[in-house]
Design an enzyme around this catalytic site. Structure first.
Site, PDB file in Angstrom:
ATOM      1  N   ASP A  17      35.255  42.635  42.877  1.00  0.00           N
ATOM      2  CA  ASP A  17      34.559  41.840  43.901  1.00  0.00           C
ATOM      3  C   ASP A  17      34.104  42.613  45.137  1.00  0.00           C
ATOM      4  OD1 ASP A  17      35.341  40.010  42.031  1.00  0.00           O
ATOM      5  OD2 ASP A  17      36.374  38.661  43.388  1.00  0.00           O
ATOM      6  N   LYS A 103      32.800  35.802  37.449  1.00  0.00           N
ATOM      7  CA  LYS A 103      33.917  34.863  37.316  1.00  0.00           C
ATOM      8  C   LYS A 103      33.758  33.697  38.277  1.00  0.00           C
ATOM      9  CE  LYS A 103      36.838  37.414  40.524  1.00  0.00           C
ATOM     10  NZ  LYS A 103      36.675  36.535  41.677  1.00  0.00           N
ATOM     11  N   CYS A 142      41.979  38.025  44.856  1.00  0.00           N
ATOM     12  CA  CYS A 142      41.492  38.335  43.506  1.00  0.00           C
ATOM     13  C   CYS A 142      42.061  39.632  42.929  1.00  0.00           C
ATOM     14  CB  CYS A 142      39.977  38.334  43.489  1.00  0.00           C
ATOM     15  SG  CYS A 142      39.323  36.656  43.675  1.00  0.00           S
TER      16      CYS A 142
HETATM   17  C1  VGL Z   1      38.118  35.897  46.621  1.00  0.00           C
HETATM   18  C2  VGL Z   1      38.548  34.207  48.113  1.00  0.00           C
HETATM   19  C3  VGL Z   1      37.733  33.350  47.404  1.00  0.00           C
HETATM   20  C4  VGL Z   1      38.335  37.325  46.226  1.00  0.00           C
HETATM   21  C5  VGL Z   1      37.305  35.056  45.899  1.00  0.00           C
HETATM   22  O1  VGL Z   1      37.481  37.902  45.518  1.00  0.00           O
HETATM   23  O2  VGL Z   1      39.369  37.909  46.613  1.00  0.00           O
HETATM   24  N1  VGL Z   1      38.744  35.462  47.723  1.00  0.00           N
HETATM   25  N2  VGL Z   1      37.117  33.786  46.310  1.00  0.00           N
END
Ligand code: VGL
Ligand code: ZN
Length: 188
Positions: A17, A103, A142
C-alpha cells in the site's frame, strides 16, 4: 539505511500500500510514509536482480466503501479506485512486470491483508515462493495484517521494520512484538 536481504528465486518482496493517500498530503497520511520510498526502491532493485518476485498491493476501494466514516466506518475517504490518492507514490520504482494486487474492492467488506480474498497465497505457492519479505504502509494496519496472514498461509515471513511506518507511532513497538510472537522475523 540499506537493509541487506539475500533474495533468491523462492522469495517474494511484498510492498504494501505505498499509495499517495497514505503518504504526506494524502487523505490518511502516515508520518514518514514518503521517506520510505528510496529504501523500498533499493529492496525492489535487489529483489529483482536476484530473481525474486516483486509484488505491490494497493488499497482499492469503491466510492462509499463501508470503511469510510460517512458509512459508519473508521476511516476518512481514502484510496478510491482510479483517483490520484489511490495511485502508487510517484517515485515508487515498480518494474512493469511487478505483480499488482488490489484489495478491499467490495462495497460491503474491508480487507487489511493483501492475502484477504485476493488469491495471492495460492498464486505465490504456484510460483514456488517460500518466503515473503514485507515492507510498506501502514505498520499497524495493513502491514500487520499482511504479515500475520503470510505466516498463516505457511510462508516464512520477514518484516523490514525500518521500511514501514505506523498510523499510531506510539503503538509500533507493541505491533512488532505481536508479529514476532506470531512467528514473523522482524528486522529492525
Ligand atoms: C490501510 C487504513 C485503511 C492500510 C488501509 O493500508 O494500512 N489503513 N485502509
Ligand atoms: Zn482502506
Amino acid at each position: 539505511m540499506t537493509l541487506q536481504v539475500n533474495y533468491g528465486p523462492r522469495d517474494a518482496l511484498l510492498v504494501v500500500d505505498m499509495q499517495n493517500d497514505f503518504c504526506e498530503g494524502g487523505a490518511l497520511a502516515v508520518t514518514g510514509g514518503s521517506a520510505l520510498v528510496p529504501g523500498i526502491n533499493a529492496q525492489i532493485a535487489a529483489a529483482r536482480d536476484a530473481g525474486a518476485l516483486v509484488v505491490a498491493s494497493r488499497d482499492w476501494h469503491p466510492v462509499d466503501h463501508v470503511s469510510f466514516d460517512h458509512r459508519g466506518g473508521t476511516w476518512p475517504v481514502h484510496c478510491v479506485q482510479d483517483t490520484p490518492g489511490a495511485a502508487f507514490h510517484p517515485d515508487l520504482a515498480l518494474p512493469d512486470d511487478a505483480i499488482r494486487v488490489s484489495k478491499a474492492t467490495a462495497f460491503d467488506a474491508d480487507a487489511y491483508s493483501a492475502f484477504d480474498a485476493t488469491g495471492l497465497g495460492g498464486y505465490l505457492r504456484e510460483r514456488g515462493i517460500e518466503r515473503v519479505v514485507i515492507c510498506g504502509l501502514a505498520l499497524d494496519v495493513c502491514v500487520k495484517a499482511t504479515a500475520e496472514a503470510a505466516r498463516r498461509e505457511g510462508f516464512t515471513t520477514r518484516l523490514l521494520a525500518p521500511l514501514s511506518a505506523a498510523v499510531d507511532p506510539g503503538g509500533a513497538d507493541a505491533v512488532l512484538g505481536e508479529l514476532e510472537s506470531a512467528g514473523v522475523e522482524v528486522v529492525e
